[in-house]
Design a protein around this motif. Structure first.
Motif, mmCIF file in Angstrom:
data_model
loop_
_atom_site.group_PDB
_atom_site.id
_atom_site.type_symbol
_atom_site.label_atom_id
_atom_site.label_comp_id
_atom_site.label_asym_id
_atom_site.label_seq_id
_atom_site.Cartn_x
_atom_site.Cartn_y
_atom_site.Cartn_z
ATOM 1 N N PRO A 280 -37.027 7.514 63.876
ATOM 2 C CA PRO A 280 -38.460 7.247 64.103
ATOM 3 C C PRO A 280 -38.738 6.518 65.413
ATOM 4 N N HIS A 281 -37.720 5.873 65.977
ATOM 5 C CA HIS A 281 -37.958 5.080 67.182
ATOM 6 C C HIS A 281 -37.724 5.897 68.450
ATOM 7 N N MET A 282 -37.456 7.189 68.288
ATOM 8 C CA MET A 282 -37.204 8.031 69.459
ATOM 9 C C MET A 282 -38.171 9.204 69.466
ATOM 10 N N ILE B 296 -29.072 3.802 66.661
ATOM 11 C CA ILE B 296 -30.008 4.218 65.619
ATOM 12 C C ILE B 296 -30.412 3.068 64.699
ATOM 13 N N ILE B 297 -29.434 2.308 64.220
ATOM 14 C CA ILE B 297 -29.763 1.302 63.213
ATOM 15 C C ILE B 297 -30.330 0.025 63.848
ATOM 16 N N LEU B 298 -29.618 -0.536 64.819
ATOM 17 C CA LEU B 298 -30.055 -1.829 65.366
ATOM 18 C C LEU B 298 -31.467 -1.801 65.965
ATOM 19 N N PRO B 299 -31.848 -0.764 66.711
ATOM 20 C CA PRO B 299 -33.226 -0.778 67.231
ATOM 21 C C PRO B 299 -34.275 -0.836 66.118
ATOM 22 N N GLN B 300 -34.015 -0.130 65.032
ATOM 23 C CA GLN B 300 -34.975 -0.153 63.924
ATOM 24 C C GLN B 300 -34.901 -1.475 63.174
ATOM 25 N N ALA B 301 -33.676 -2.009 63.052
ATOM 26 C CA ALA B 301 -33.501 -3.288 62.366
ATOM 27 C C ALA B 301 -34.205 -4.394 63.145
ATOM 28 N N ALA B 302 -34.084 -4.333 64.472
ATOM 29 C CA ALA B 302 -34.680 -5.371 65.312
ATOM 30 C C ALA B 302 -36.189 -5.422 65.095
ATOM 31 N N LYS B 303 -36.779 -4.248 64.986
ATOM 32 C CA LYS B 303 -38.218 -4.197 64.818
ATOM 33 C C LYS B 303 -38.655 -4.823 63.495
ATOM 34 N N SER B 304 -37.943 -4.493 62.426
ATOM 35 C CA SER B 304 -38.378 -5.039 61.140
ATOM 36 C C SER B 304 -37.996 -6.510 61.013
ATOM 37 N N ALA B 305 -37.019 -6.951 61.814
ATOM 38 C CA ALA B 305 -36.601 -8.350 61.725
ATOM 39 C C ALA B 305 -37.404 -9.246 62.658
#
Ligand SMILES: Nc1ncnc2c1ncn2[C@@H]1O[C@H](COP(=O)(O)OP(=O)(O)OP(=O)(O)O)[C@@H](O)[C@H]1O
Ligand SMILES: [Mg+2]
Lengths: 248, 272
Positions: free
Chosen positions: A98-100, B189-198
Protein backbone atom coordinates in the motif's frame (compact mmCIF):
# COMPACT_ATOMS: atom_id res chain seq x y z
CA UNK A 1 4.85 -37.47 -21.22
CA UNK A 2 8.49 -37.59 -20.19
CA UNK A 3 9.63 -36.51 -16.73
CA UNK A 4 11.33 -33.53 -18.37
CA UNK A 5 7.93 -32.05 -18.82
CA UNK A 6 7.20 -32.16 -15.13
CA UNK A 7 7.91 -28.81 -13.57
CA UNK A 8 6.64 -29.46 -10.06
CA UNK A 9 6.53 -32.88 -8.48
CA UNK A 10 4.94 -33.41 -5.09
CA UNK A 11 5.47 -36.66 -3.20
CA UNK A 12 3.92 -37.80 0.06
CA UNK A 13 3.22 -34.23 1.12
CA UNK A 14 1.94 -33.77 4.67
CA UNK A 15 1.40 -30.61 6.63
CA UNK A 16 0.46 -30.61 10.28
CA UNK A 17 -0.52 -27.61 12.37
CA UNK A 18 -0.67 -27.16 16.13
CA UNK A 19 1.97 -29.80 16.84
CA UNK A 20 0.30 -32.47 14.79
CA UNK A 21 -3.20 -31.98 16.23
CA UNK A 22 -4.42 -30.65 12.91
CA UNK A 23 -3.46 -32.48 9.76
CA UNK A 24 -4.15 -30.12 6.87
CA UNK A 25 -2.48 -32.36 4.30
CA UNK A 26 -2.34 -36.13 4.72
CA UNK A 27 -0.15 -37.41 1.93
CA UNK A 28 -0.57 -35.62 -1.38
CA UNK A 29 1.11 -36.75 -4.60
CA UNK A 30 0.86 -34.61 -7.71
CA UNK A 31 2.81 -33.65 -10.78
CA UNK A 32 2.41 -30.37 -12.59
CA UNK A 33 3.56 -30.37 -16.19
CA UNK A 34 4.91 -27.49 -18.18
CA UNK A 35 2.19 -25.42 -19.81
CA UNK A 36 -0.53 -27.20 -17.88
CA UNK A 37 -3.42 -25.44 -16.15
CA UNK A 38 -4.40 -27.35 -13.03
CA UNK A 39 -7.45 -26.25 -11.09
CA UNK A 40 -7.79 -27.40 -7.49
CA UNK A 41 -11.30 -27.57 -6.05
CA UNK A 42 -12.70 -28.86 -2.79
CA UNK A 43 -14.68 -27.87 0.30
CA UNK A 44 -13.49 -25.25 2.76
CA UNK A 45 -10.72 -26.51 5.02
CA UNK A 46 -9.83 -29.38 2.69
CA UNK A 47 -6.23 -28.17 2.42
CA UNK A 48 -6.26 -26.47 -0.99
CA UNK A 49 -4.47 -23.33 0.15
CA UNK A 50 -2.05 -25.30 2.25
CA UNK A 51 -1.21 -27.47 -0.75
CA UNK A 52 -0.65 -24.43 -2.94
CA UNK A 53 1.44 -22.66 -0.30
CA UNK A 54 3.64 -25.73 0.10
CA UNK A 55 4.54 -25.49 -3.58
CA UNK A 56 6.60 -22.35 -2.98
CA UNK A 57 7.30 -23.19 0.65
CA UNK A 58 5.23 -20.37 2.14
CA UNK A 59 4.26 -23.30 4.35
CA UNK A 60 7.04 -25.66 5.33
CA UNK A 61 5.89 -29.23 4.71
CA UNK A 62 5.91 -31.55 7.70
CA UNK A 63 6.66 -34.57 5.53
CA UNK A 64 7.23 -35.35 1.89
CA UNK A 65 9.03 -33.54 -0.89
CA UNK A 66 8.32 -30.79 -3.38
CA UNK A 67 10.59 -30.95 -6.42
CA UNK A 68 10.73 -27.95 -8.72
CA UNK A 69 12.66 -28.32 -11.96
CA UNK A 70 14.40 -31.35 -10.54
CA UNK A 71 15.49 -29.62 -7.34
CA UNK A 72 14.04 -30.78 -4.04
CA UNK A 73 13.14 -27.41 -2.54
CA UNK A 74 12.25 -28.91 0.85
CA UNK A 75 15.96 -29.50 1.33
CA UNK A 76 17.10 -26.83 3.84
CA UNK A 77 20.29 -26.28 1.84
CA UNK A 78 18.34 -25.04 -1.17
CA UNK A 79 18.08 -21.27 -1.59
CA UNK A 80 14.31 -21.02 -1.61
CA UNK A 81 14.34 -17.35 -2.64
CA UNK A 82 15.84 -18.27 -6.00
CA UNK A 83 13.05 -20.77 -6.59
CA UNK A 84 10.32 -18.40 -5.54
CA UNK A 85 11.50 -15.98 -8.23
CA UNK A 86 10.35 -18.54 -10.77
CA UNK A 87 6.98 -19.12 -9.10
CA UNK A 88 4.57 -16.22 -9.10
CA UNK A 89 1.78 -16.19 -6.55
CA UNK A 90 -1.55 -14.38 -6.49
CA UNK A 91 -3.50 -14.14 -3.26
CA UNK A 92 -7.15 -13.85 -2.41
CA UNK A 93 -6.61 -10.45 -0.80
CA UNK A 94 -4.26 -9.10 -3.50
CA UNK A 95 -1.54 -8.13 -0.99
CA UNK A 96 -0.35 -5.15 -2.97
CA UNK A 97 2.14 -2.97 -1.12
CA UNK A 98 0.00 0.00 0.00
CA UNK A 99 2.92 2.38 0.50
CA UNK A 100 4.13 2.07 -3.09
CA UNK A 101 2.70 3.17 -6.41
CA UNK A 102 1.54 0.50 -8.82
CA UNK A 103 4.71 0.92 -10.84
CA UNK A 104 6.89 0.59 -7.72
CA UNK A 105 4.92 -2.49 -6.67
CA UNK A 106 5.83 -4.04 -9.99
CA UNK A 107 9.45 -2.98 -10.31
CA UNK A 108 10.72 -3.57 -6.77
CA UNK A 109 11.47 -7.27 -7.07
CA UNK A 110 12.82 -7.24 -10.65
CA UNK A 111 15.20 -4.42 -9.74
CA UNK A 112 16.41 -6.03 -6.52
CA UNK A 113 16.49 -9.63 -7.67
CA UNK A 114 16.89 -9.71 -11.43
CA UNK A 115 19.23 -6.71 -11.24
CA UNK A 116 17.22 -4.92 -13.87
CA UNK A 117 17.79 -1.22 -14.38
CA UNK A 118 14.95 1.06 -13.35
CA UNK A 119 14.26 1.83 -16.98
CA UNK A 120 14.20 -1.82 -18.02
CA UNK A 121 11.95 -2.80 -15.14
CA UNK A 122 9.55 0.08 -15.78
CA UNK A 123 9.38 -0.70 -19.46
CA UNK A 124 8.45 -4.28 -18.74
CA UNK A 125 5.91 -3.17 -16.13
CA UNK A 126 4.32 -0.65 -18.48
CA UNK A 127 3.97 -3.26 -21.20
CA UNK A 128 2.21 -5.59 -18.81
CA UNK A 129 0.01 -2.78 -17.52
CA UNK A 130 -1.04 -2.00 -21.08
CA UNK A 131 -1.96 -5.62 -21.61
CA UNK A 132 -4.36 -5.56 -18.66
CA UNK A 133 -5.61 -2.10 -19.59
CA UNK A 134 -4.25 -0.30 -16.53
CA UNK A 135 -1.36 1.67 -17.96
CA UNK A 136 -3.02 4.92 -16.90
CA UNK A 137 -2.93 3.83 -13.24
CA UNK A 138 0.84 3.31 -13.09
CA UNK A 139 1.35 6.12 -10.63
CA UNK A 140 -1.72 5.49 -8.52
CA UNK A 141 -1.58 3.87 -5.09
CA UNK A 142 -3.32 0.53 -4.48
CA UNK A 143 -6.01 2.15 -2.32
CA UNK A 144 -7.12 4.16 -5.31
CA UNK A 145 -8.04 1.04 -7.30
CA UNK A 146 -11.07 -1.24 -7.35
CA UNK A 147 -10.74 -4.85 -6.23
CA UNK A 148 -10.68 -6.15 -9.78
CA UNK A 149 -8.01 -3.66 -10.74
CA UNK A 150 -5.96 -4.59 -7.66
CA UNK A 151 -6.05 -8.25 -8.55
CA UNK A 152 -5.06 -7.60 -12.16
CA UNK A 153 -2.13 -5.59 -10.82
CA UNK A 154 -1.22 -8.42 -8.46
CA UNK A 155 -1.11 -10.79 -11.42
CA UNK A 156 1.11 -8.57 -13.54
CA UNK A 157 3.30 -7.79 -10.54
CA UNK A 158 4.05 -11.50 -10.33
CA UNK A 159 4.56 -11.66 -14.11
CA UNK A 160 7.23 -8.96 -13.90
CA UNK A 161 9.51 -11.62 -12.43
CA UNK A 162 9.04 -13.71 -15.58
CA UNK A 163 7.99 -16.80 -13.64
CA UNK A 164 7.79 -20.35 -14.95
CA UNK A 165 4.68 -21.14 -12.92
CA UNK A 166 1.83 -19.07 -11.53
CA UNK A 167 0.03 -20.08 -8.35
CA UNK A 168 -3.42 -18.61 -7.68
CA UNK A 169 -5.19 -18.94 -4.34
CA UNK A 170 -8.86 -18.05 -4.84
CA UNK A 171 -8.01 -14.95 -6.85
CA UNK A 172 -11.64 -13.91 -7.32
CA UNK A 173 -13.16 -14.83 -3.95
CA UNK A 174 -12.73 -11.39 -2.41
CA UNK A 175 -14.16 -9.57 -5.42
CA UNK A 176 -17.57 -8.08 -6.04
CA UNK A 177 -19.33 -10.29 -8.60
CA UNK A 178 -19.13 -7.70 -11.37
CA UNK A 179 -15.32 -7.66 -11.12
CA UNK A 180 -14.75 -11.41 -11.28
CA UNK A 181 -14.86 -11.50 -15.06
CA UNK A 182 -12.08 -9.02 -15.67
CA UNK A 183 -9.70 -11.03 -13.50
CA UNK A 184 -10.67 -14.37 -15.01
CA UNK A 185 -10.14 -12.90 -18.47
CA UNK A 186 -6.54 -12.03 -17.62
CA UNK A 187 -6.03 -15.55 -16.30
CA UNK A 188 -7.55 -17.10 -19.40
CA UNK A 189 -5.27 -15.05 -21.60
CA UNK A 190 -2.30 -16.18 -19.54
CA UNK A 191 -3.36 -19.80 -19.90
CA UNK A 192 -3.67 -19.40 -23.64
CA UNK A 193 -0.15 -18.07 -23.82
CA UNK A 194 1.02 -21.34 -22.35
CA UNK A 195 1.73 -20.32 -18.75
CA UNK A 196 1.88 -23.18 -16.27
CA UNK A 197 -0.81 -22.45 -13.71
CA UNK A 198 -2.07 -23.99 -10.50
CA UNK A 199 -5.36 -22.37 -9.55
CA UNK A 200 -7.39 -22.86 -6.39
CA UNK A 201 -10.85 -21.54 -7.15
CA UNK A 202 -14.57 -21.91 -6.67
CA UNK A 203 -15.18 -20.69 -10.22
CA UNK A 204 -16.35 -23.94 -11.78
CA UNK A 205 -16.99 -22.22 -15.10
CA UNK A 206 -13.35 -21.23 -15.28
CA UNK A 207 -12.28 -24.76 -14.37
CA UNK A 208 -14.43 -26.28 -17.09
CA UNK A 209 -13.28 -23.85 -19.72
CA UNK A 210 -9.60 -23.41 -19.01
CA UNK A 211 -8.31 -26.33 -16.96
CA UNK A 212 -6.33 -29.15 -18.49
CA UNK A 213 -6.80 -31.07 -15.28
CA UNK A 214 -9.02 -30.69 -12.23
CA UNK A 215 -7.97 -31.94 -8.81
CA UNK A 216 -10.63 -32.50 -6.18
CA UNK A 217 -9.33 -32.40 -2.61
CA UNK A 218 -11.04 -33.32 0.62
CA UNK A 219 -9.70 -33.73 4.15
CA UNK A 220 -6.12 -33.16 3.18
CA UNK A 221 -6.02 -35.63 0.30
CA UNK A 222 -6.58 -35.72 -3.42
CA UNK A 223 -9.78 -37.66 -3.79
CA UNK A 224 -10.06 -37.60 -7.54
CA UNK A 225 -8.44 -35.95 -10.52
CA UNK A 226 -9.02 -35.86 -14.24
CA UNK A 227 -9.99 -33.70 -17.16
CA UNK A 228 -12.75 -31.16 -16.49
CA UNK A 229 -15.08 -33.40 -18.44
CA UNK A 230 -14.29 -36.45 -16.31
CA UNK A 231 -14.65 -34.55 -13.04
CA UNK A 232 -17.71 -32.47 -13.83
CA UNK A 233 -19.63 -34.89 -16.06
CA UNK A 234 -18.78 -38.30 -14.66
CA UNK A 235 -17.15 -38.10 -11.23
CA UNK A 236 -16.23 -41.51 -9.85
CA UNK A 237 -16.07 -40.82 -6.12
CA UNK A 238 -19.11 -40.23 -3.95
CA UNK A 239 -17.40 -37.33 -2.15
CA UNK A 240 -16.74 -35.59 -5.46
CA UNK A 241 -20.38 -36.04 -6.47
CA UNK A 242 -21.59 -34.65 -3.15
CA UNK A 243 -19.33 -31.62 -3.43
CA UNK A 244 -20.29 -30.89 -7.04
CA UNK A 245 -23.96 -31.25 -6.21
CA UNK A 246 -23.54 -28.57 -3.59
CA UNK A 247 -21.61 -26.06 -5.70
CA UNK A 248 -23.05 -26.50 -9.19
CA UNK B 1 24.65 42.83 18.60
CA UNK B 2 24.18 46.52 19.24
CA UNK B 3 20.41 46.12 19.20
CA UNK B 4 20.65 43.57 21.98
CA UNK B 5 22.96 45.72 24.04
CA UNK B 6 20.65 48.66 23.59
CA UNK B 7 17.53 46.78 24.57
CA UNK B 8 19.29 45.48 27.65
CA UNK B 9 20.17 48.97 28.62
CA UNK B 10 16.46 49.78 28.47
CA UNK B 11 15.89 46.84 30.82
CA UNK B 12 18.62 48.29 33.07
CA UNK B 13 16.84 51.64 33.09
CA UNK B 14 13.57 50.02 34.08
CA UNK B 15 15.40 48.17 36.81
CA UNK B 16 16.87 51.40 38.17
CA UNK B 17 13.37 52.84 38.23
CA UNK B 18 11.96 50.13 40.48
CA UNK B 19 15.07 49.55 42.59
CA UNK B 20 13.97 51.93 45.39
CA UNK B 21 10.71 50.06 45.65
CA UNK B 22 12.66 46.80 45.81
CA UNK B 23 14.72 48.15 48.72
CA UNK B 24 11.64 49.42 50.48
CA UNK B 25 9.79 46.21 49.74
CA UNK B 26 6.80 48.11 48.35
CA UNK B 27 6.53 46.52 44.92
CA UNK B 28 3.20 46.31 43.18
CA UNK B 29 2.38 43.21 41.13
CA UNK B 30 3.84 44.41 37.84
CA UNK B 31 6.97 45.69 39.51
CA UNK B 32 7.37 42.36 41.27
CA UNK B 33 6.98 40.53 37.98
CA UNK B 34 9.58 42.70 36.36
CA UNK B 35 11.96 42.18 39.27
CA UNK B 36 11.67 38.41 38.88
CA UNK B 37 12.24 38.54 35.16
CA UNK B 38 15.09 40.97 35.48
CA UNK B 39 16.92 38.96 38.14
CA UNK B 40 16.29 35.53 36.65
CA UNK B 41 16.54 36.22 32.96
CA UNK B 42 18.13 39.52 32.09
CA UNK B 43 20.74 40.24 34.71
CA UNK B 44 24.27 39.00 33.87
CA UNK B 45 22.92 37.64 30.57
CA UNK B 46 21.29 34.78 32.45
CA UNK B 47 19.01 34.02 29.51
CA UNK B 48 22.12 32.75 27.82
CA UNK B 49 22.42 30.07 30.47
CA UNK B 50 18.91 28.82 29.78
CA UNK B 51 19.67 28.73 26.09
CA UNK B 52 22.89 26.83 26.72
CA UNK B 53 20.96 24.40 28.89
CA UNK B 54 18.34 24.07 26.20
CA UNK B 55 21.10 23.38 23.69
CA UNK B 56 22.48 20.60 25.87
CA UNK B 57 18.99 19.14 26.38
CA UNK B 58 18.38 19.13 22.63
CA UNK B 59 21.80 17.66 21.91
CA UNK B 60 21.40 14.84 24.41
CA UNK B 61 17.84 14.18 23.29
CA UNK B 62 18.73 14.10 19.61
CA UNK B 63 21.52 11.58 19.96
CA UNK B 64 19.63 9.54 22.55
CA UNK B 65 16.68 9.30 20.15
CA UNK B 66 19.03 8.07 17.43
CA UNK B 67 20.58 5.48 19.74
CA UNK B 68 17.11 4.45 20.89
CA UNK B 69 15.78 4.13 17.35
CA UNK B 70 18.62 2.04 16.00
CA UNK B 71 19.02 -0.21 19.04
CA UNK B 72 15.26 -0.37 19.61
CA UNK B 73 14.58 -1.47 16.03
CA UNK B 74 17.21 -4.19 16.32
CA UNK B 75 15.72 -5.36 19.60
CA UNK B 76 12.24 -5.33 18.06
CA UNK B 77 13.37 -7.49 15.17
CA UNK B 78 15.05 -9.92 17.55
CA UNK B 79 11.77 -10.19 19.45
CA UNK B 80 9.64 -11.06 16.41
CA UNK B 81 7.99 -14.48 16.56
CA UNK B 82 9.62 -15.61 13.32
CA UNK B 83 13.06 -14.81 14.76
CA UNK B 84 12.30 -16.18 18.22
CA UNK B 85 11.12 -19.48 16.79
CA UNK B 86 13.67 -19.63 14.04
CA UNK B 87 14.69 -23.12 13.07
CA UNK B 88 17.47 -24.32 10.80
CA UNK B 89 14.82 -25.50 8.36
CA UNK B 90 14.78 -23.53 5.12
CA UNK B 91 17.36 -21.05 6.31
CA UNK B 92 20.18 -22.26 4.14
CA UNK B 93 22.46 -19.38 5.02
CA UNK B 94 22.24 -20.04 8.75
CA UNK B 95 23.98 -23.02 10.17
CA UNK B 96 22.64 -24.77 13.26
CA UNK B 97 24.99 -22.72 15.43
CA UNK B 98 23.81 -19.46 13.83
CA UNK B 99 20.24 -20.29 14.70
CA UNK B 100 21.15 -20.87 18.33
CA UNK B 101 23.06 -17.59 18.47
CA UNK B 102 20.06 -15.72 17.07
CA UNK B 103 17.67 -17.39 19.48
CA UNK B 104 20.02 -16.62 22.37
CA UNK B 105 20.16 -12.97 21.32
CA UNK B 106 16.39 -12.93 21.12
CA UNK B 107 16.13 -14.13 24.74
CA UNK B 108 18.68 -11.54 25.81
CA UNK B 109 16.74 -8.82 24.01
CA UNK B 110 13.63 -9.79 25.98
CA UNK B 111 15.55 -9.67 29.23
CA UNK B 112 17.04 -6.30 28.34
CA UNK B 113 13.66 -4.79 27.53
CA UNK B 114 12.19 -6.02 30.80
CA UNK B 115 15.06 -4.71 32.90
CA UNK B 116 15.16 -1.29 31.24
CA UNK B 117 11.41 -0.84 31.52
CA UNK B 118 11.21 -2.31 34.99
CA UNK B 119 13.73 -0.09 36.77
CA UNK B 120 13.77 3.69 37.25
CA UNK B 121 15.64 5.76 34.70
CA UNK B 122 17.33 7.70 37.50
CA UNK B 123 18.82 4.50 38.84
CA UNK B 124 20.06 3.56 35.38
CA UNK B 125 21.62 6.99 34.95
CA UNK B 126 23.38 6.72 38.31
CA UNK B 127 24.66 3.22 37.56
CA UNK B 128 25.99 4.24 34.17
CA UNK B 129 27.53 7.44 35.51
CA UNK B 130 29.09 6.18 38.72
CA UNK B 131 29.25 2.45 38.10
CA UNK B 132 30.35 2.16 34.53
CA UNK B 133 32.01 5.48 33.83
CA UNK B 134 32.88 6.23 37.46
CA UNK B 135 36.62 5.95 37.11
CA UNK B 136 36.92 7.46 33.66
CA UNK B 137 36.66 11.16 32.95
CA UNK B 138 34.11 11.40 30.22
CA UNK B 139 31.85 14.12 28.86
CA UNK B 140 28.55 14.06 30.75
CA UNK B 141 26.73 14.61 27.49
CA UNK B 142 27.98 11.22 26.33
CA UNK B 143 26.93 9.61 29.60
CA UNK B 144 23.50 11.19 29.15
CA UNK B 145 23.15 10.03 25.56
CA UNK B 146 24.11 6.49 26.49
CA UNK B 147 21.85 6.30 29.53
CA UNK B 148 18.79 7.86 27.91
CA UNK B 149 19.40 6.09 24.60
CA UNK B 150 19.71 2.66 26.20
CA UNK B 151 16.56 3.29 28.21
CA UNK B 152 14.57 4.63 25.27
CA UNK B 153 15.60 1.65 23.13
CA UNK B 154 13.52 -0.64 25.33
CA UNK B 155 10.39 1.44 24.77
CA UNK B 156 11.13 1.97 21.10
CA UNK B 157 11.54 -1.80 20.74
CA UNK B 158 8.01 -2.39 21.97
CA UNK B 159 6.62 0.36 19.76
CA UNK B 160 8.41 -0.92 16.66
CA UNK B 161 7.43 -4.48 17.44
CA UNK B 162 3.81 -3.41 17.72
CA UNK B 163 4.14 -1.55 14.43
CA UNK B 164 5.65 -4.54 12.67
CA UNK B 165 2.99 -6.89 14.02
CA UNK B 166 0.27 -4.50 12.85
CA UNK B 167 1.34 -5.07 9.25
CA UNK B 168 -0.76 -7.81 7.68
CA UNK B 169 0.82 -11.22 7.27
CA UNK B 170 -0.10 -11.11 3.58
CA UNK B 171 2.46 -8.35 3.04
CA UNK B 172 5.30 -10.61 4.14
CA UNK B 173 3.90 -13.45 2.05
CA UNK B 174 3.65 -11.25 -1.02
CA UNK B 175 7.24 -10.11 -0.60
CA UNK B 176 8.58 -13.60 0.03
CA UNK B 177 6.58 -15.09 -2.84
CA UNK B 178 8.29 -12.67 -5.22
CA UNK B 179 11.60 -14.10 -4.08
CA UNK B 180 12.66 -11.29 -1.75
CA UNK B 181 14.63 -12.50 1.25
CA UNK B 182 13.27 -12.07 4.77
CA UNK B 183 15.62 -9.16 5.39
CA UNK B 184 14.70 -7.35 2.19
CA UNK B 185 11.01 -7.92 2.78
CA UNK B 186 11.48 -6.39 6.22
CA UNK B 187 13.35 -3.36 4.90
CA UNK B 188 11.32 -2.51 1.81
CA UNK B 189 7.86 -3.72 2.71
CA UNK B 190 7.28 -4.20 6.42
CA UNK B 191 9.29 -1.46 8.13
CA UNK B 192 7.93 1.45 6.05
CA UNK B 193 4.38 0.41 6.90
CA UNK B 194 5.29 -0.32 10.51
CA UNK B 195 6.89 3.10 10.86
CA UNK B 196 3.72 4.78 9.74
CA UNK B 197 1.47 2.99 12.19
CA UNK B 198 4.01 3.43 14.98
CA UNK B 199 4.43 7.15 14.39
CA UNK B 200 2.00 8.46 17.05
CA UNK B 201 3.41 6.19 19.76
CA UNK B 202 6.92 7.05 18.65
CA UNK B 203 6.11 10.76 18.93
CA UNK B 204 5.05 10.21 22.53
CA UNK B 205 8.26 8.35 23.23
CA UNK B 206 10.39 11.19 21.83
CA UNK B 207 8.48 13.70 23.91
CA UNK B 208 8.93 11.75 27.12
CA UNK B 209 12.58 11.23 26.35
CA UNK B 210 13.15 14.96 25.94
CA UNK B 211 11.48 15.64 29.28
CA UNK B 212 13.21 12.79 31.04
CA UNK B 213 16.65 14.08 30.13
CA UNK B 214 16.00 16.49 33.03
CA UNK B 215 17.02 13.60 35.26
CA UNK B 216 20.57 14.12 34.00
CA UNK B 217 20.78 17.17 36.26
CA UNK B 218 21.48 14.58 38.98
CA UNK B 219 24.84 13.81 37.43
CA UNK B 220 25.66 17.52 37.13
CA UNK B 221 25.01 17.81 33.43
CA UNK B 222 24.03 21.43 32.87
CA UNK B 223 20.99 20.82 30.74
CA UNK B 224 17.84 22.90 30.87
CA UNK B 225 16.65 21.84 34.32
CA UNK B 226 20.07 22.19 35.87
CA UNK B 227 20.46 25.60 34.25
CA UNK B 228 17.27 26.76 35.95
CA UNK B 229 18.38 25.22 39.21
CA UNK B 230 21.73 26.97 39.01
CA UNK B 231 20.08 30.33 38.48
CA UNK B 232 17.77 29.70 41.44
CA UNK B 233 20.85 29.13 43.59
CA UNK B 234 22.02 32.60 42.59
CA UNK B 235 18.80 34.58 42.73
CA UNK B 236 16.91 32.61 45.40
CA UNK B 237 13.71 33.00 43.38
CA UNK B 238 11.72 29.90 44.18
CA UNK B 239 9.60 29.75 41.02
CA UNK B 240 10.76 31.88 38.17
CA UNK B 241 13.88 29.98 36.99
CA UNK B 242 11.96 26.71 36.89
CA UNK B 243 9.08 28.32 35.09
CA UNK B 244 11.42 29.71 32.46
CA UNK B 245 12.96 26.25 32.01
CA UNK B 246 9.49 24.72 31.89
CA UNK B 247 8.33 27.13 29.20
CA UNK B 248 11.32 26.20 27.09
CA UNK B 249 10.55 22.47 27.43
CA UNK B 250 6.99 23.24 26.46
CA UNK B 251 8.12 25.16 23.42
CA UNK B 252 10.24 22.24 22.24
CA UNK B 253 7.54 19.66 22.86
CA UNK B 254 4.82 21.68 21.16
CA UNK B 255 7.05 22.29 18.15
CA UNK B 256 7.78 18.58 17.89
CA UNK B 257 4.12 17.65 18.23
CA UNK B 258 3.26 20.11 15.49
CA UNK B 259 5.96 18.79 13.18
CA UNK B 260 4.98 15.17 13.65
CA UNK B 261 1.31 16.02 13.18
CA UNK B 262 2.23 17.60 9.88
CA UNK B 263 4.27 14.56 8.84
CA UNK B 264 1.40 12.26 9.79
CA UNK B 265 -1.06 14.24 7.69
CA UNK B 266 1.33 14.14 4.76
CA UNK B 267 1.74 10.38 5.04
CA UNK B 268 -2.02 9.97 5.22
CA UNK B 269 -2.62 12.08 2.15
CA UNK B 270 0.22 10.79 0.02
CA UNK B 271 -0.70 7.15 -0.19
CA UNK B 272 -3.67 5.10 0.93
N1 LIG C 1 -1.44 -21.31 9.80
C1 LIG C 1 -2.33 -22.24 10.22
N2 LIG C 1 -2.36 -22.59 11.52
C2 LIG C 1 -3.22 -23.53 11.96
N3 LIG C 1 -4.10 -24.16 11.17
C3 LIG C 1 -4.12 -23.85 9.87
C4 LIG C 1 -3.24 -22.87 9.33
N4 LIG C 1 -3.48 -22.77 8.00
C5 LIG C 1 -4.47 -23.64 7.73
N5 LIG C 1 -4.86 -24.30 8.85
C6 LIG C 1 -5.89 -25.34 8.91
O1 LIG C 1 -5.60 -26.33 7.96
C7 LIG C 1 -6.79 -26.78 7.34
C8 LIG C 1 -6.70 -26.60 5.86
O2 LIG C 1 -6.70 -25.21 5.58
P1 LIG C 1 -6.62 -24.59 4.13
O3 LIG C 1 -6.55 -23.14 4.30
O4 LIG C 1 -5.54 -25.25 3.37
O5 LIG C 1 -8.02 -25.01 3.52
P2 LIG C 1 -8.70 -24.54 2.16
O6 LIG C 1 -9.05 -25.79 1.44
O7 LIG C 1 -7.82 -23.57 1.47
O8 LIG C 1 -10.02 -23.85 2.66
P3 LIG C 1 -10.77 -22.55 2.12
O9 LIG C 1 -11.59 -22.96 0.94
O10 LIG C 1 -11.63 -22.14 3.26
O11 LIG C 1 -9.73 -21.53 1.78
C9 LIG C 1 -7.94 -26.01 7.97
O12 LIG C 1 -8.51 -26.82 8.99
C10 LIG C 1 -7.27 -24.82 8.55
O13 LIG C 1 -7.96 -24.38 9.70
MG1 LIG D 1 -7.94 -21.47 1.05
Amino acid sequence: MTTDNIIISVKGLEKHFDEGKLKALRGVDADIRRGEVVVVIGPSGSGKSTFLRCLNLLETPTKGTVTVENVNITDPKVNINKHREKMGMVFQHFNLFPHMTILKNMTLAPMKLLKKSKQEAEEKAMNLLKRVGLADRANAYPSQLSGGQKQRIAIVRALCMEPQVMLFDEPTSALDPEMVGEVLDVMKQLAMEGMTMVVVTHEMGFAREVADRVIFMDEGKIVEEGTPDQIFSSPQQQRTKDFLNKVL
Amino acid sequence: MSAVTESISIFEQWWLQIEPAVQANTLNFWQFLYKEIYLNVIKDDRWLQYLKGLGVTLEVSFYAILVGLVLGTLLAILRLPQVQNMTANGKSFLSGLGVWVVRGLSKLAGLYINIMRGTPLLLQVLIINFGIFGSISIDKVIVGVIACGLNSAAYVAEIVRGGIMSVEKGQTEAGRSLGLSGVRTMIYIILPQAAKSALPAMCNEFISLIKETSILSYIALTELTKAGDYIRSRTFSAFTPYIVSGLLYLLVVLTLTWLIGKLERRLRNSDH
